[in-house]
Design a protein around this motif. Sequence first.
Motif, PDB file in Angstrom:
ATOM      1  N   THR A   9      53.154  11.651  -9.290  1.00 15.43           N
ATOM      2  CA  THR A   9      52.872  11.507 -10.715  1.00 15.43           C
ATOM      3  C   THR A   9      52.444  12.861 -11.254  1.00 15.43           C
ATOM      4  O   THR A   9      51.374  13.364 -10.888  1.00 15.43           O
ATOM      5  CB  THR A   9      51.744  10.483 -10.952  1.00 15.43           C
ATOM      6  N   TYR A  10      53.284  13.427 -12.055  1.00 20.84           N
ATOM      7  CA  TYR A  10      52.953  14.704 -12.661  1.00 20.84           C
ATOM      8  C   TYR A  10      53.663  14.806 -14.007  1.00 20.84           C
ATOM      9  O   TYR A  10      54.563  14.031 -14.316  1.00 20.84           O
ATOM     10  CB  TYR A  10      53.346  15.879 -11.750  1.00 20.84           C
ATOM     11  N   ALA A  11      53.247  15.764 -14.778  1.00 22.69           N
ATOM     12  CA  ALA A  11      53.894  16.034 -16.061  1.00 22.69           C
ATOM     13  C   ALA A  11      54.086  17.533 -16.185  1.00 22.69           C
ATOM     14  O   ALA A  11      53.239  18.318 -15.757  1.00 22.69           O
ATOM     15  CB  ALA A  11      53.043  15.522 -17.220  1.00 22.69           C
ATOM     16  N   VAL A  12      55.207  17.926 -16.733  1.00 18.84           N
ATOM     17  CA  VAL A  12      55.470  19.349 -16.994  1.00 18.84           C
ATOM     18  C   VAL A  12      55.808  19.506 -18.466  1.00 18.84           C
ATOM     19  O   VAL A  12      56.392  18.608 -19.088  1.00 18.84           O
ATOM     20  CB  VAL A  12      56.622  19.902 -16.129  1.00 18.84           C
ATOM     21  N   ILE A  23      52.039  22.475 -15.349  1.00 17.98           N
ATOM     22  CA  ILE A  23      52.254  21.306 -14.489  1.00 17.98           C
ATOM     23  C   ILE A  23      50.903  20.647 -14.275  1.00 17.98           C
ATOM     24  O   ILE A  23      49.936  21.310 -13.898  1.00 17.98           O
ATOM     25  CB  ILE A  23      52.862  21.694 -13.128  1.00 17.98           C
ATOM     26  N   VAL A  24      50.843  19.344 -14.506  1.00 22.58           N
ATOM     27  CA  VAL A  24      49.595  18.590 -14.393  1.00 22.58           C
ATOM     28  C   VAL A  24      49.828  17.390 -13.490  1.00 22.58           C
ATOM     29  O   VAL A  24      50.851  16.707 -13.595  1.00 22.58           O
ATOM     30  CB  VAL A  24      49.122  18.105 -15.786  1.00 22.58           C
ATOM     31  N   LEU A  41      63.766  22.439 -16.660  1.00 19.97           N
ATOM     32  CA  LEU A  41      62.896  22.836 -17.770  1.00 19.97           C
ATOM     33  C   LEU A  41      62.353  24.246 -17.554  1.00 19.97           C
ATOM     34  O   LEU A  41      62.225  25.028 -18.505  1.00 19.97           O
ATOM     35  CB  LEU A  41      61.745  21.845 -17.920  1.00 19.97           C
ATOM     36  N   PHE A  42      62.044  24.587 -16.300  1.00 22.99           N
ATOM     37  CA  PHE A  42      61.572  25.936 -16.000  1.00 22.99           C
ATOM     38  C   PHE A  42      62.638  26.970 -16.365  1.00 22.99           C
ATOM     39  O   PHE A  42      62.339  27.991 -16.996  1.00 22.99           O
ATOM     40  CB  PHE A  42      61.225  26.033 -14.509  1.00 22.99           C
ATOM     41  N   GLU A  43      63.894  26.705 -15.972  1.00 23.93           N
ATOM     42  CA  GLU A  43      64.992  27.630 -16.289  1.00 23.93           C
ATOM     43  C   GLU A  43      65.175  27.761 -17.796  1.00 23.93           C
ATOM     44  O   GLU A  43      65.367  28.865 -18.313  1.00 23.93           O
ATOM     45  CB  GLU A  43      66.290  27.139 -15.647  1.00 23.93           C
ATOM     46  N   LYS A  58      46.592  24.963 -13.094  1.00 23.77           N
ATOM     47  CA  LYS A  58      45.167  24.737 -12.849  1.00 23.77           C
ATOM     48  C   LYS A  58      44.794  23.258 -12.819  1.00 23.77           C
ATOM     49  O   LYS A  58      43.710  22.902 -12.351  1.00 23.77           O
ATOM     50  CB  LYS A  58      44.313  25.488 -13.872  1.00 23.77           C
ATOM     51  N   ARG A  59      45.673  22.386 -13.318  1.00 21.03           N
ATOM     52  CA  ARG A  59      45.404  20.946 -13.215  1.00 21.03           C
ATOM     53  C   ARG A  59      46.436  20.247 -12.327  1.00 21.03           C
ATOM     54  O   ARG A  59      46.623  19.044 -12.412  1.00 21.03           O
ATOM     55  CB  ARG A  59      45.373  20.308 -14.610  1.00 21.03           C
ATOM     56  N   LEU A  60      47.067  21.022 -11.466  1.00 19.98           N
ATOM     57  CA  LEU A  60      47.951  20.460 -10.443  1.00 19.98           C
ATOM     58  C   LEU A  60      47.081  20.172  -9.228  1.00 19.98           C
ATOM     59  O   LEU A  60      46.732  21.063  -8.455  1.00 19.98           O
ATOM     60  CB  LEU A  60      49.054  21.464 -10.103  1.00 19.98           C
ATOM     61  N   VAL A  61      46.698  18.903  -9.062  1.00 21.91           N
ATOM     62  CA  VAL A  61      45.664  18.570  -8.076  1.00 21.91           C
ATOM     63  C   VAL A  61      46.213  18.340  -6.670  1.00 21.91           C
ATOM     64  O   VAL A  61      45.474  18.454  -5.688  1.00 21.91           O
ATOM     65  CB  VAL A  61      44.851  17.332  -8.527  1.00 21.91           C
ATOM     66  N   ARG A  62      47.495  18.009  -6.562  1.00 22.54           N
ATOM     67  CA  ARG A  62      48.090  17.815  -5.240  1.00 22.54           C
ATOM     68  C   ARG A  62      49.487  18.428  -5.234  1.00 22.54           C
ATOM     69  O   ARG A  62      50.209  18.370  -6.221  1.00 22.54           O
ATOM     70  CB  ARG A  62      48.175  16.332  -4.876  1.00 22.54           C
ATOM     71  N   LEU A  63      49.846  18.984  -4.092  1.00 23.86           N
ATOM     72  CA  LEU A  63      51.132  19.669  -3.975  1.00 23.86           C
ATOM     73  C   LEU A  63      51.520  19.675  -2.506  1.00 23.86           C
ATOM     74  O   LEU A  63      50.799  20.242  -1.674  1.00 23.86           O
ATOM     75  CB  LEU A  63      50.987  21.108  -4.497  1.00 23.86           C
TER      76      LEU A  63
END
Length: 392
Positions: A9-12, A23-24, A41-43, A58-63
């Motif tokens: 679950t993330y949002a960009v 990225i959150v 979207l990055f491209e 900074k709010r990407l809590v898991r990766l």
Amino acid sequence: MNADAAHHTYAVQFDENNQEFSIVGSMRPQRAEDLAACAALFEKSLRSVKGNFYVNVKRLVRLNNIAFKVLADMLVKASGERPDLRISVITSSVVGWSTRKFATLRNVSENIVIEEYDSEFYPGQAFVEDSDIIGLLRTQTKMTWRHERNILPRHGVRPGMAVADICCGIGDFAVLFQKEFNPSRLVALDHSKPSLAYAREVASDFGVQGIEYVYGDASELLLEDNQFDFVTCRHSLQIFDRPELILQELFRICKPGGRVYVSNEKNSHCLGEPRGESIQWTYNEVAKIVAHFNHDIEIGPKSRRLMLDAGFSDVMMESFMVTNMDGDPQDFADIVEAWRDLFVGKMSSMRGDDPDFVARFRQGFDDHVFAALHPKGYAGWPIWVASGRKPL
């Protein structure tokens, strides 16, 4: 853009005005292909930027490792294809692994820089995170609690609430709150690791259980929306250079219909007699020196406007005066002496004040101590409290 919740679950999103790709959430794909939409979207974002390109994690809590490899490949490829760009990856110390993990990319490309945005979280952070200030904070809470334990119910506190104490400091307020009001849940969050360590010791010493101590950034809380019935943030807006960001986060984590409660000072209104003129001069200078470090210790009476601007309704506000008559006058004197050491011994020195100013500045604090301890003296420290309801 929201990701597939079955795996992660993330949002960009891309903010064109600030050239920031953010990225959150939690990014844990099973395959690299799961991040195709993020990569697209990055491209697209990359094609529209010039100069500085910010990648905010900074709010990407898991990766997981798959996601990190995809992001790393995207960043390295971008640095090669766009040597004209400075790619800044914005991490946070709140997410402990983040800076260490992304810092490896600096060895791959000189165009990629890692910025731990809260490494200088707010101007003058070292002053309020200094372990020497712990004694001051405990005495302050001891004296303000005599008033606040009666004020809080007027602002909506009831037993059984889910409560968050943001910028909890050394945690003594949270302990008192837990014992007095018996909340169903109490989260106490702060950005100072020494303060949180001390807070856990205090709770343990007094046998208080049930407080969730959390390391976090008040302007970028890793807490979900609409969680808490009551949110407190005491003596903290005045030491952030952008208090509106804190209020936005307090608003977000509060449940609709719940209330957010803040307390702040107007330090120039500290007073004392005898020697009132000297005391008044020094506290006027306190306001100026604090402003030099981008804090606003005059913010107390501004609280109502700030809360209304943040979207709160039914804003209640009141003030109280902590005095040398609230218990032992020596407690008040101890607070003033600690202020003297902070403002004269540290802030004034860092600002580079001349010896004549420093001597007069110090004298006002000494005179405030004199007033507090004088058998016929009076010394006061005013506090403003305000609370607002999050609309349904």
